[in-house]
Design a protein around this motif. Structure first.
Motif, mmCIF file in Angstrom:
data_model
loop_
_atom_site.group_PDB
_atom_site.id
_atom_site.type_symbol
_atom_site.label_atom_id
_atom_site.label_comp_id
_atom_site.label_asym_id
_atom_site.label_seq_id
_atom_site.Cartn_x
_atom_site.Cartn_y
_atom_site.Cartn_z
ATOM 1 N N GLY A 1 0.787 -1.225 0.000
ATOM 2 C CA GLY A 1 0.000 0.000 0.000
ATOM 3 C C GLY A 1 0.820 1.277 0.000
ATOM 4 N N LYS A 2 2.156 1.165 -0.138
ATOM 5 C CA LYS A 2 3.027 2.349 -0.108
ATOM 6 C C LYS A 2 3.715 2.541 -1.457
ATOM 7 N N LYS A 3 3.796 3.801 -1.890
ATOM 8 C CA LYS A 3 4.512 4.146 -3.113
ATOM 9 C C LYS A 3 5.923 4.604 -2.730
ATOM 10 N N ILE A 4 6.918 3.836 -3.160
ATOM 11 C CA ILE A 4 8.300 4.066 -2.749
ATOM 12 C C ILE A 4 9.144 4.457 -3.960
ATOM 13 N N ILE A 5 9.870 5.554 -3.820
ATOM 14 C CA ILE A 5 10.847 5.945 -4.839
ATOM 15 C C ILE A 5 12.246 5.740 -4.263
ATOM 16 N N MET A 6 13.094 5.053 -5.012
ATOM 17 C CA MET A 6 14.504 4.900 -4.640
ATOM 18 C C MET A 6 15.327 5.792 -5.559
ATOM 19 N N ASN A 7 15.912 6.849 -5.006
ATOM 20 C CA ASN A 7 16.618 7.830 -5.831
ATOM 21 C C ASN A 7 18.112 7.516 -5.972
ATOM 22 N N SER A 8 18.427 6.266 -6.253
ATOM 23 C CA SER A 8 19.790 5.871 -6.630
ATOM 24 C C SER A 8 19.733 4.439 -7.113
ATOM 25 N N VAL A 9 20.675 4.093 -7.965
ATOM 26 C CA VAL A 9 20.750 2.717 -8.469
ATOM 27 C C VAL A 9 21.071 1.772 -7.316
ATOM 28 N N ALA A 10 21.949 2.207 -6.405
ATOM 29 C CA ALA A 10 22.315 1.366 -5.263
ATOM 30 C C ALA A 10 21.091 1.026 -4.419
ATOM 31 N N LEU A 11 20.247 2.024 -4.158
ATOM 32 C CA LEU A 11 19.037 1.775 -3.369
ATOM 33 C C LEU A 11 18.045 0.896 -4.132
ATOM 34 N N ALA A 12 17.957 1.084 -5.441
ATOM 35 C CA ALA A 12 17.084 0.231 -6.254
ATOM 36 C C ALA A 12 17.562 -1.213 -6.198
ATOM 37 N N ASN A 13 18.864 -1.410 -6.154
ATOM 38 C CA ASN A 13 19.402 -2.761 -6.054
ATOM 39 C C ASN A 13 19.117 -3.392 -4.697
ATOM 40 N N ILE A 14 19.150 -2.581 -3.643
ATOM 41 C CA ILE A 14 18.756 -3.092 -2.321
ATOM 42 C C ILE A 14 17.302 -3.531 -2.360
ATOM 43 N N ALA A 15 16.448 -2.686 -2.937
ATOM 44 C CA ALA A 15 15.024 -3.006 -3.042
ATOM 45 C C ALA A 15 14.811 -4.297 -3.819
ATOM 46 N N ALA A 16 15.567 -4.473 -4.903
ATOM 47 C CA ALA A 16 15.435 -5.687 -5.709
ATOM 48 C C ALA A 16 15.855 -6.918 -4.908
ATOM 49 N N LYS A 17 16.934 -6.801 -4.145
ATOM 50 C CA LYS A 17 17.397 -7.925 -3.315
ATOM 51 C C LYS A 17 16.338 -8.321 -2.287
ATOM 52 N N LEU A 18 15.592 -7.321 -1.798
ATOM 53 C CA LEU A 18 14.572 -7.583 -0.772
ATOM 54 C C LEU A 18 13.195 -7.848 -1.380
ATOM 55 N N ASP A 19 13.104 -7.801 -2.718
ATOM 56 C CA ASP A 19 11.835 -8.028 -3.415
ATOM 57 C C ASP A 19 10.792 -6.981 -3.020
ATOM 58 N N ILE A 20 11.197 -5.708 -3.068
ATOM 59 C CA ILE A 20 10.307 -4.592 -2.760
ATOM 60 C C ILE A 20 9.842 -3.955 -4.071
ATOM 61 N N LYS A 21 8.547 -3.778 -4.211
ATOM 62 C CA LYS A 21 7.990 -3.122 -5.392
ATOM 63 C C LYS A 21 8.202 -1.613 -5.270
ATOM 64 N N LEU A 22 8.526 -0.971 -6.399
ATOM 65 C CA LEU A 22 8.823 0.457 -6.395
ATOM 66 C C LEU A 22 7.869 1.241 -7.290
ATOM 67 N N ALA A 23 7.731 2.533 -6.936
ATOM 68 C CA ALA A 23 6.899 3.439 -7.738
ATOM 69 C C ALA A 23 7.735 4.302 -8.663
ATOM 70 N N GLY A 24 9.028 4.468 -8.351
ATOM 71 C CA GLY A 24 9.884 5.308 -9.169
ATOM 72 C C GLY A 24 11.354 5.008 -8.939
ATOM 73 N N VAL A 25 12.153 5.189 -9.999
ATOM 74 C CA VAL A 25 13.603 4.975 -9.936
ATOM 75 C C VAL A 25 14.288 6.083 -10.740
ATOM 76 N N PRO A 26 15.580 6.324 -10.505
ATOM 77 C CA PRO A 26 16.274 7.363 -11.264
ATOM 78 C C PRO A 26 16.603 6.921 -12.685
ATOM 79 N N THR A 27 16.866 7.898 -13.527
ATOM 80 C CA THR A 27 17.365 7.637 -14.871
ATOM 81 C C THR A 27 18.889 7.563 -14.781
#
Length: 313
Positions: free
Chosen positions: A58-84
């Motif tokens: 129920g939460k919209k999460i933006i990870m504003n770095s590739v490193a944080l997006a990779n942490i999210a992927a390792k933890l299987d967290i769905k994201l609402a936004g990522v950096p270019t």
């Protein structure tokens, strides 16, 4: 003795004078390219066509770095936004997610459209982001990603927040196993003295042990010749010459094609560098900026294995 001191002073003077002259010229040559790359218009409307945001519990999460997006992927967290990004490697699972622009300068209108519950960002970007995030009232949190230990602290924090502790425990076990084997390989090795240069468009700074790259150097069993409480320091040529490192390692913070050219020009045109042991012995190494960056990531295992090969083989 007096002759040696005189030669030493001549070298110091040459370092300072030549460096200042070349740095001015190099900055003038590189500035246009750097500005063009940084200010390049990103067509987010086109990039985001057909993309979407996902919610995690129920939460919209933006990870504003590739490193944080990779942490999210390792933890299987769905994201609402990522950096270019063109430098870092975005996890495949987020290729269909809305992009918000480059991490240092995200498009706040796109961020607002996503309407995030929370935006996470490395605290190294705080000075660039604060004004925009506060102005647009974007809920956000800065995290420390300056070392491998802090990487796991942030991962544990996110795992706790989003009920992913089982996945975190697996990552922690993998880390412990890796370091048991790695530390065996580098034990009883002679510690090399190392200088780490972090390249920025048109300039460069020295990475201390309090930076992520500096942390990797320490974990690899080497000695960083720069001791400081800060993350980065300005280049002090007199001090560096006195320490005369065994290795000079160079990496890029951003726009590697511009930074690598800058380093080549600096070391080619500034004859002062020829006095360094590392230069004379071909021990100036350009690191892979995708894994030797500003923030810690799970690529640290590849980075440490690279350093083992550089220092001990």
């Amino acid at each position: 003795m007096k002759k040696n001191i005189f030669i030493y002073l001549l070298i110091i003077f040459s370092l300072i004078l030549t460096s200042c002259s070349n740095k001015t010229n190099n900055q003038a040559m590189q500035k246009d390219a750097a500005d063009k790359a940084f200010e390049e218009s990103i067509d987010l409307k086109g990039i985001n066509s057909g993309k979407k945001s996902e919610e995690e519990q129920g939460k919209k999460i933006i990870m504003n770095s590739v490193a944080l997006a990779n942490i999210a992927a390792k933890l299987d967290i769905k994201l609402a936004g990522v950096p270019t990004t063109r430098l870092g490697k975005m996890p495949e699972r987020y290729k269909h997610i809305y992009q918000i622009g480059i991490a240092m300068n995200p498009n706040m209108e796109v961020v607002k459209t996503i309407n995030p519950t929370i935006l996470y960002s490395p605290d190294s970007l705080k000075d660039w982001l604060d004004e925009g995030l506060e102005k647009h009232k974007i809920p956000h949190k800065y995290v420390n990603l300056r070392s491998v230990d802090s990487l796991y602290s942030v991962t544990k924090e996110l795992a706790t927040e989003f009920k992913k502790l089982e996945k975190y425990n697996i990552l922690k076990e993998e880390k412990e196993k890796f370091f048991i084997e790695y530390n065996k390989k580098i034990s009883n090795k002679t510690k090399p003295k190392v200088l780490v240069l972090m390249g920025l468009p048109a300039s460069y700074i020295v990475a201390t042990k309090n930076s992520y790259v500096g942390n990797l150097i320490e974990l690899a069993g080497a000695e960083n010749i720069i001791t400081s409480d800060k993350e980065f320091e300005q280049v002090n040529l007199e001090y560096i010459l006195g320490k005369n490192p065994d290795y000079i390692l160079r990496t890029a913070h951003a726009i590697p094609e511009v930074v690598n050219q800058m380093f080549e020009e600096e070391f080619k045109n500034n004859s002062a560098w020829q006095h360094f042991y590392a230069v004379k012995n071909n021990k100036v190494i350009d690191l892979n900026s995708k894994i030797f960056g500003m923030t810690a990531s799970f690529d640290y295992t590849d980075a440490l294995e690279d350093l083992e090969k550089i220092f001990y083989k």
